[in-house]
Design an enzyme around this catalytic site. Structure first.
Site, PDB file in Angstrom:
ATOM      1  N   TYR A 145       0.805  -1.232   0.179  1.00 55.14           N
ATOM      2  CA  TYR A 145      -0.165  -0.229  -0.390  1.00 55.14           C
ATOM      3  C   TYR A 145       0.891   1.144  -0.329  1.00 55.14           C
ATOM      4  O   TYR A 145       0.578   1.709  -0.983  1.00 55.14           O
ATOM      5  CB  TYR A 145      -0.614   0.060   1.480  1.00 55.14           C
ATOM      6  N   ASP A 271       3.294  -0.780  12.209  1.00 45.08           N
ATOM      7  CA  ASP A 271       2.002  -0.474  12.562  1.00 45.08           C
ATOM      8  C   ASP A 271       2.866   1.215  13.323  1.00 45.08           C
ATOM      9  O   ASP A 271       3.306   1.106  14.031  1.00 45.08           O
ATOM     10  CB  ASP A 271       0.838  -0.640  14.004  1.00 45.08           C
TER      11      ASP A 271
HETATM   12  N1  LIG Z   1     -10.294   6.234   4.286  1.00 45.10           N
HETATM   13  C1  LIG Z   1      -9.409   6.651   5.623  1.00 45.10           C
HETATM   14  O1  LIG Z   1      -9.336   7.018   6.002  1.00 45.10           O
HETATM   15  C2  LIG Z   1      -8.316   7.270   4.347  1.00 45.10           C
HETATM   16  C3  LIG Z   1      -6.922   7.075   4.554  1.00 45.10           C
HETATM   17  C4  LIG Z   1      -6.085   7.909   3.726  1.00 45.10           C
HETATM   18  C5  LIG Z   1      -6.113   6.872   2.281  1.00 45.10           C
HETATM   19  N2  LIG Z   1      -7.423   6.993   2.162  1.00 45.10           N
HETATM   20  C6  LIG Z   1      -7.124   6.920   0.256  1.00 45.10           C
HETATM   21  O2  LIG Z   1      -8.573   7.582  -0.163  1.00 45.10           O
HETATM   22  C7  LIG Z   1      -9.142   6.995  -1.359  1.00 45.10           C
HETATM   23  C8  LIG Z   1     -10.644   6.262  -0.718  1.00 45.10           C
HETATM   24  O3  LIG Z   1     -10.448   5.241   0.012  1.00 45.10           O
HETATM   25  P1  LIG Z   1     -11.879   4.655   0.548  1.00 45.10           P
HETATM   26  O4  LIG Z   1     -11.833   4.913   2.575  1.00 45.10           O
HETATM   27  O5  LIG Z   1     -13.332   5.421   0.120  1.00 45.10           O
HETATM   28  O6  LIG Z   1     -11.637   3.135   0.598  1.00 45.10           O
HETATM   29  P2  LIG Z   1     -12.874   2.470  -0.459  1.00 45.10           P
HETATM   30  O7  LIG Z   1     -12.038   0.558   0.289  1.00 45.10           O
HETATM   31  O8  LIG Z   1     -13.783   2.291   0.409  1.00 45.10           O
HETATM   32  O9  LIG Z   1     -13.068   2.594  -1.682  1.00 45.10           O
HETATM   33  C9  LIG Z   1     -11.962   2.267  -2.172  1.00 45.10           C
HETATM   34  C10 LIG Z   1     -12.533   2.211  -4.220  1.00 45.10           C
HETATM   35  O10 LIG Z   1     -11.743   1.894  -5.062  1.00 45.10           O
HETATM   36  C11 LIG Z   1     -11.797   0.497  -5.408  1.00 45.10           C
HETATM   37  N3  LIG Z   1     -11.282   0.148  -6.647  1.00 45.10           N
HETATM   38  C12 LIG Z   1     -10.020  -0.512  -6.352  1.00 45.10           C
HETATM   39  N4  LIG Z   1      -9.524  -1.006  -6.942  1.00 45.10           N
HETATM   40  C13 LIG Z   1      -9.891  -0.947  -7.877  1.00 45.10           C
HETATM   41  C14 LIG Z   1      -9.832  -0.592  -9.270  1.00 45.10           C
HETATM   42  N5  LIG Z   1      -8.531  -1.054  -9.760  1.00 45.10           N
HETATM   43  N6  LIG Z   1     -10.526  -0.356 -10.156  1.00 45.10           N
HETATM   44  C15 LIG Z   1     -11.647   0.442 -10.331  1.00 45.10           C
HETATM   45  N7  LIG Z   1     -12.247   0.445  -8.212  1.00 45.10           N
HETATM   46  C16 LIG Z   1     -11.230   0.468  -7.184  1.00 45.10           C
HETATM   47  C17 LIG Z   1     -12.924   0.084  -4.544  1.00 45.10           C
HETATM   48  O11 LIG Z   1     -13.929  -0.954  -4.993  1.00 45.10           O
HETATM   49  C18 LIG Z   1     -13.745   0.831  -3.437  1.00 45.10           C
HETATM   50  O12 LIG Z   1     -15.024   0.919  -3.991  1.00 45.10           O
HETATM   51  C19 LIG Z   1      -8.096   5.680  -1.076  1.00 45.10           C
HETATM   52  O13 LIG Z   1      -7.233   6.113  -2.711  1.00 45.10           O
HETATM   53  C20 LIG Z   1      -7.784   5.110   0.073  1.00 45.10           C
HETATM   54  O14 LIG Z   1      -6.108   5.163  -0.495  1.00 45.10           O
HETATM   55  C21 LIG Z   1      -7.996   7.038   2.574  1.00 45.10           C
END
Ligand SMILES: NC(=O)c1ccc[n+]([C@@H]2O[C@H](COP(=O)([O-])OP(=O)(O)OC[C@H]3O[C@@H](n4cnc5c(N)ncnc54)[C@H](O)[C@@H]3O)[C@@H](O)[C@H]2O)c1
Length: 313
Positions: A145, A271
């Site tokens: 990741y 972690d």
């Molecule tokens: N939620 C958090 O605390 C957090 C923290 C840091 C970064 N982020 C980033 O924010 C973004 C959204 O995160 P989230 O919490 O909503 O996660 P989430 O898992 O709910 O959403 C990510 C979405 O991406 C889709 N996905 C994954 N691989 C794919 C692919 N190859 N093609 C099409 N769709 C694909 C998944 O099906 C999912 O719906 C991500 O990029 C994540 O890395 C989130």
């Protein structure tokens, strides 16, 4: 404005689609549902300005018509998900991000990447400021990741420098709220699920590691401002209010009125011991800071999770 959002059926992506539609954008949502949930966007079915394509963004993308913004949120995002799918995680950060960058380039659109605080790894600088390069184990379990996001950032900067693409990079810190998956292993749903079921709440290590939690509406506001800004370098988005995981578990137990006991398990590999964003840059560049208090955000989230429990029961 016509905006393509990858990861549209995910937690943050679905809230961002709602916001864009409220701002009168036409939205094309992409998702392959690897972790996303169709229910997160079910309310948008039939919306005259929303179109959804079930699509893996690592494959060829066929989006016809003009596009003004490309927002790349697709990724495996929770430790449970990316540890289960490490190769897909690296693929979506590398070839998936490249496909989305090429889409933006071919359409003359602006591009935004959602990166992560995990770029800082187990940080030696606290709070984390954007100019800190991080302390990441490149071959550890979580590297799929962390390194996929670091690569995605590098690729985004390369497209900007080589092609003059107008890009933005958000480094998102822990975000929580309705539409998170109950079982994705992230601390907020994990604690809420355990507390609401009256099961033991699992704290890793001694619980002295710290995190800070941003409510999703604040995050969406930050992303919405960033996608319109001319800032090319990463901008931290998160809530700087920091607490230990043990304090957080107690707060959730109290808010849910649960009698769950708190149990301790060994810390997972790599972690991070502390996590808190320095958001001075977001404040200066975007005039943004979180406005939703932890209690307020947790109340809305608890209500959502109670609803899920009622549906499951
Ligand atoms: N939620 C958090 O605390 C957090 C923290 C840091 C970064 N982020 C980033 O924010 C973004 C959204 O995160 P989230 O919490 O909503 O996660 P989430 O898992 O709910 O959403 C990510 C979405 O991406 C889709 N996905 C994954 N691989 C794919 C692919 N190859 N093609 C099409 N769709 C694909 C998944 O099906 C999912 O719906 C991500 O990029 C994540 O890395 C989130």
């Amino acid at each position: 404005m016509r905006t393509v959002v990858s990861g549209a059926a995910g937690f943050i992506g679905s809230h961002l689609c709602d916001r864009l539609l409220a701002e009168r954008h036409t939205v094309v949502g992409l998702d392959n549902f690897i972790t996303g949930n169709p229910l997160n966007i079910a309310h948008l079915k039939g919306h005259p300005r929303f179109e959804f394509l079930q699509q893996d963004i690592t494959g060829p993308l066929a989006i016809s018509g003009a596009v003004d913004f490309v927002l790349n949120l697709a990724s495996l995002a929770s430790p449970r998900d990316y540890l289960e799918h490490p190769i897909e995680t690296l693929d979506v950060g590398s070839s998936g991000t490249r496909r989305m960058l090429d889409l933006a380039l071919s359409k003359g659109a602006r591009f935004l990447l959602t990166s992560t605080s995990e770029c800082y790894g187990d940080p030696l600088v606290h709070p984390q400021v954007e100019t800190y390069w991080g302390n990441v184990n490149p071959v550890g379990l979580r590297s799929c990741y962390d390194e996929s996001k670091r690569f995605a950032e590098a690729l985004t900067m390369a497209y900007h420098r080589t092609h003059g693409l107008r890009t933005n990079i958000a480094r998102i810190f822990n975000t929580y709220g309705p539409r998170m998956k109950l079982d994705d292993g992230r601390v907020v749903p994990a604690f809420l699920d355990q507390a609401l079921r009256g099961q033991p709440m699992t704290v890793f290590g001694d619980g002295s590691q710290t995190r800070s939690f941003c409510y999703v509406a604040d995050m969406v506001e930050g992303l919405y401002r960033l996608m319109q800004s001319e800032e090319r370098y990463p901008v931290n988005l998160g809530n700087p209010c920091e607490m230990t995981i043990l304090e957080f578990a107690r707060r959730i137990r109290q808010m849910t009125g649960s009698r769950s006991e708190i149990v301790f398990q060994p810390l997972p590999e790599d972690d991070p011991k502390q996590r808190r964003p320095d958001i001075a840059k977001a404040h200066a560049v975007l005039n943004w800071q979180p406005g939703v208090s932890l209690d307020e955000g947790l109340r809305a989230t608890v209500e959502y999770f109670r609803g899920l429990h009622a549906t499951v029961a």
